[in-house]
Write an enzyme that holds these catalytic residues in place. Sequence first.
Site, PDB file in Angstrom:
ATOM      1  N   SER A 191       7.763 -37.036 -21.837  1.00  0.00           N
ATOM      2  CA  SER A 191       6.956 -38.105 -22.435  1.00  0.00           C
ATOM      3  C   SER A 191       6.351 -39.108 -21.468  1.00  0.00           C
ATOM      4  O   SER A 191       5.574 -39.969 -21.896  1.00  0.00           O
ATOM      5  CB  SER A 191       7.776 -38.863 -23.478  1.00  0.00           C
ATOM      6  N   LYS A 226       5.902 -50.141 -23.285  1.00  0.00           N
ATOM      7  CA  LYS A 226       6.043 -49.184 -24.390  1.00  0.00           C
ATOM      8  C   LYS A 226       6.861 -49.835 -25.509  1.00  0.00           C
ATOM      9  O   LYS A 226       7.881 -50.480 -25.219  1.00  0.00           O
ATOM     10  CB  LYS A 226       6.716 -47.900 -23.897  1.00  0.00           C
ATOM     11  N   SER A 264       5.335 -38.658 -25.591  1.00  0.00           N
ATOM     12  CA  SER A 264       5.244 -39.696 -26.576  1.00  0.00           C
ATOM     13  C   SER A 264       4.688 -41.020 -26.062  1.00  0.00           C
ATOM     14  O   SER A 264       4.273 -41.847 -26.873  1.00  0.00           O
ATOM     15  CB  SER A 264       6.645 -39.964 -27.134  1.00  0.00           C
TER      16      SER A 264
END
Lengths: 95, 484
Positions: free
Chosen positions: B175, B76, B151
């Site tokens: 998330s 990420k 997210s």
Amino acid sequence: MSLDQDTIRRIARLARLGVDESENETYARSLSDIFAFVEQLNAVDTTGIEPMAHPLDARQRLRPDEVTESNQRDKFQKIAPRVEAGLYLVPRVIE
Amino acid sequence: MHQKSLSELAAGLRAGEFTSEALTRHFLDRIERFDGELNSVVTVTADAALEAAREADRRIAAGDAGPLTGIPFLHKDIFCTDGVRTSCGSRMLDNFEAPYDATVTEKLRQAGAVMLGKTNMDEFAMGSSNETSFYGPVKNPWDTGRVPGGSSGGSAAAVAARLAPLATGTDTGGSIRQPAALCGITGIKPTYGRVSRYGMIAFASSLDQGGPFATSAADAALLLEAMSGFDPRDSTSIDRPVEDYSAALEQDLDGLVIGLPKEFFDDGLDARVRAVIDAAIEEYRRLGATVKEISLPNSGLSVPVYYVVAPAECSSNLSRMDGVRFGHRCEDPKDLDDLYTRSRGEGFGAEVKRRIMIGTYALSAGYYDAYYLKAQQIRRLIRDDFVKAFEEVDVIMGPTSPTTAFRLGEKSDDPVTMYLSDIYTIAVNLAGLPGMSIPAGLVDGLPVGLQLIGDYFAEGRLLNIAHQYQKVTDWHTRCPAGYE
């Protein structure tokens, strides 16, 4: 709970956040909606409840006051927008 | 190769059936082929990946390999990676090459895992649909007209499309779990303090926690173990040994007591999602579990509490982006104030600005007690509900998300509705507990996630409970059409 456009200007100023005048109304509306939604918290009686700062109520650790990092100024300044002679440059603040 | 489990991949590498270099090329090719449409990866680090793969092959040949050596993964873009752009999905950091590695990055590097690139995400992890990214929305591989969740939407979509066997994520209000649910994969958010936050760009420091995505619990266990551990550089890291998560997987579930919070099965839950969750609970009964209704009376307050605590912490954390030391800087500032204000105004997108303003207002003079302190008090009540529940049950189960993946643009104009899509996940962050989502079925061809919530540091137990379900069901093996 309703926030007007002046309040949005004041908050944006406090946060040093450039917000376009044309967007003030949209932000005023959405922040008003959000704070109206948050208002339900007021109905809860929290007398005597300790605010929770950490889920496990852990405390900040202390470490010995020893130098553990080496000087990496050049590496850090390589990604800075403007530097000169090892200094970060900003617009003049003292006349 | 992209349908193999991690243990099959590791065995193949060790037996010399294929090299890490070949495996890495295979996944890089898949990214090249599919990601034009999905937009799940914002930076591909092909050369560095192939170099790391060759190094892994040398380690494997020398007999110095761990379970992740030579295994490709996607990272990420919130985790700092030395010398590689770490954008956090923001224009503000579009030019930011991190000068150091996050602890998680360093640990995965040492384990010999091969980073293929960095994944798209909501800007500064603020979002539930991956639509707030500076780099554009990620598409859900099950239906490219729909969101992958957020997210960590890029990581979840990429693993679902088999562009990488593993990916990292972070979870502040859901998330990891919500995108795992919407993309039909497995994701776990560990106990607060289990995975180091050092070098993980902070959103809400008292809630943020890193964790893994994989197709199965067995694979997630291996990545979580590599990511976890005490880190003196993170002041909230917990000094406690890491369990051998893989060793815990095979325990049987006879006598397991599952708590079903009645608040998680109310009118807001889509009836067909509920039917999938009910069927999953039935499966657990067949595995020897018993079920008990419980109540988390304050959990309904978790979304409003969160939208005070998280923006307050973000407004403080994001004050470091000032156009002076790194990141975006406006052209020709006329004075220092103009430099700050315009750099931040240009660098941040609309949702980030909104949250900075919510937080600034909630923390401003005269409002601190009414908002932040009040929210932190109710946060304790929310946690105490869980503590009480875990006196009676071993695990709490329910839906991860009230609906399946929604359409792109469907909720982007209405922040409160968007925030409510995290209604079942947020309480877990507020309490600091571990939570997990595993695929449990499909509704109209879209995945549904079952959420598992454990007691503090019960990651091993959660992975075990998930693994036992995955041994008798095949939802986790389902792959979206076109990506097989």
